[in-house]
Design an enzyme around this catalytic site. Structure first.
Site, short mmCIF file in Angstrom:
data_model
loop_
_atom_site.label_atom_id
_atom_site.label_comp_id
_atom_site.label_asym_id
_atom_site.label_seq_id
_atom_site.Cartn_x
_atom_site.Cartn_y
_atom_site.Cartn_z
N CYS A 168 0.84 -1.19 0.00
CA CYS A 168 0.00 0.00 0.00
C CYS A 168 0.88 1.25 0.00
CB CYS A 168 -0.91 0.01 1.23
SG CYS A 168 -2.01 1.44 1.29
N PRO A 169 0.84 2.05 -1.06
CA PRO A 169 1.67 3.26 -1.08
C PRO A 169 1.18 4.33 -0.11
CG PRO A 169 0.26 3.17 -3.02
CD PRO A 169 0.07 1.87 -2.31
#
Length: 423
Positions: A168-169
């Site tokens: 997840c950025p």
């Protein structure tokens, strides 16, 4: 001085506080996430919640609106911290491939220096049984291990992560076995926070309409911050709300995001699905496993493993090749160049002797004897050049050096035996 594990870490993670907190390589994106959460709440507290303090009975009940917003925001930020700053379930790397699965395969060989060298082989996959179903696990070349079930290698963090869901950025971290619970709670709590801010902003617009007996447009002009917050929360709900619903489906079917996208078209049987209730209990009611890594521990010196007999044979082959790289080819290359030089020099000597014989009054027999350098006892001198006259080493092909071709061509054209010599 011995290094700690986090100082000698081979992956792309970032550590702070002496290895106590671990983040992904894109941890800076956390600043954007924090801004997207904190900035709207600050605007809400200043321009909306502050004006609602006395709009509820009893007179000071409106303070609860402000307190709930602040406390709930702190709770969301805590979940974000627990998601992004902890080990997601990283599987430690091996220093060497697993020895118990090595086998010497002479049929599988690699061509090195023109020779067939046997190599060590091991299976790329293994079958394990999960709930009575055979599941295939793969070998990771980077971590040099067979991945546990539901484990995958994250190309961003460069780690194998247990029960890998996705990277997840927005939180700057992989989502795996040890932080998936906190990730879902963070997303769902952010969804509830958006709903709360949206509802309170809309309620404040209603309060302004009733207070001034105006239309909704006049109320919106009087409090543009409420309009901005409502629009922002409406857009955010499409993302965090949709993500919450999607992960509710994944938890109910005991899937990960990676498994859902990869195996969706294959209609593969899910060996991990134990029923909706049991799946939810597995995610939220089981104890979080301890980390396999002690990032603050000191790095232990590598213990050299014993060399297998098959590996000794392969190593000796490599040593022989490195000591004598293609000796026959190079010797032949040098011999060809020297032979061409000898021929060129010999023809030049024959040409000089022929000219001398024509200028003298010797008999044809003498001319015959002089014309033959072997018969007259003369021997063509051998010229040995330190430089190789073949371009094999430079270009990798058997091309004759240009200087040799020029010498040999000049000798052939300049040597034209006379009729007297041929007699």
């Amino acid at each position: 001085m011995a290094k700690r594990v986090y100082e000698a870490w081979k992956a792309k993670n970032r550590f702070i506080l002496g290895g106590r907190l671990i983040f992904g390589p894109d941890a800076r994106s956390l600043l954007v996430t924090l801004a997207l959460i904190i900035a709207p709440i600050v605007i809400f507290c200043i321009f909306v919640a502050r004006h609602l303090r006395h709009e509820f009975s009893p007179h000071n009940a409106g303070y609860a609106v402000l307190v709930v917003a602040i406390v709930f925001t702190i709770y969301v930020l805590l979940l974000l911290f627990l998601t992004s700053a902890r080990d997601p379930g990283i599987v430690p790397r091996n220093a060497h491939p697993p020895e118990e699965v090595f086998h010497f395969d002479p049929s599988a060989s690699v061509e090195i220096g023109g020779r067939q060298t046997p190599s060590l082989q091991f299976p790329r996959t293994k079958d394990v049984v999960v709930n009575g179903v055979n599941v295939r696990v793969k070998y990771c070349d980077t971590c040099m291990l067979y991945r546990p079930t539901r484990c995958s290698h994250c190309s961003i963090c460069d780690n194998c992560v247990e029960r890998f869901d996705h990277h997840c950025p927005w939180v700057g971290q992989c989502i795996g076995l040890r932080n998936y619970r906190f990730f879902f709670m963070f997303v769902s709590s952010a969804t509830l926070l958006c709903i709360y801010v949206f509802a309170m902003s809309a309620f404040y617009i209603k309060v302004l309409m009733d207070k001034h007996q105006g239309t909704v447009w006049k109320a919106m002009k009087e409090s543009p911050a409420s309009v901005i917050l409502m629009a922002y929360c409406f857009i955010s709900l499409w993302f965090v709300g949709g993500l919450t619903g999607f992960h509710l489906y994944l938890i109910g079917t005991n899937q990960t995001t990676y498994e859902n996208f990869r195996y969706r078209s294959e209609n593969r049987f899910n060996a991990y699905d134990r029923g909706c209730v049991s799946n939810f209990l597995e995610v939220f009611c089981t104890e979080v496993k301890p980390s396999r890594n002690n990032f603050r521990a000191f790095v232990q010196e590598e213990v050299h493993r014993p060399v297998l007999p098959s590996e000794r044979g392969a190593e000796s082959e490599m040593e022989d090749l490195s000591a004598n790289p293609r000796p026959k080819v190079e010797d032949d290359d040098l011999d060809i160049g020297e032979d061409l030089l000898k021929i060129s020099q010999r023809r030049n000597i024959e040409l000089d002797q022929d000219v001398q014989s024509r200028g003298s009054n010797g008999t044809p027999e003498n001319s015959m004897m002089v014309d033959s350098p072997m018969a007259s006892g003369h021997r063509a001198p051998t010229i040995k050049s330190e430089n190789r006259h073949s371009s094999y080493v430079r270009s990798g092909s058997w091309e004759i050096a240009p200087d040799v071709l020029v010498n040999s061509t000049f000798a052939e054209r300049s040597y034209t035996p006379s009729s007297e010599t041929r007699l």
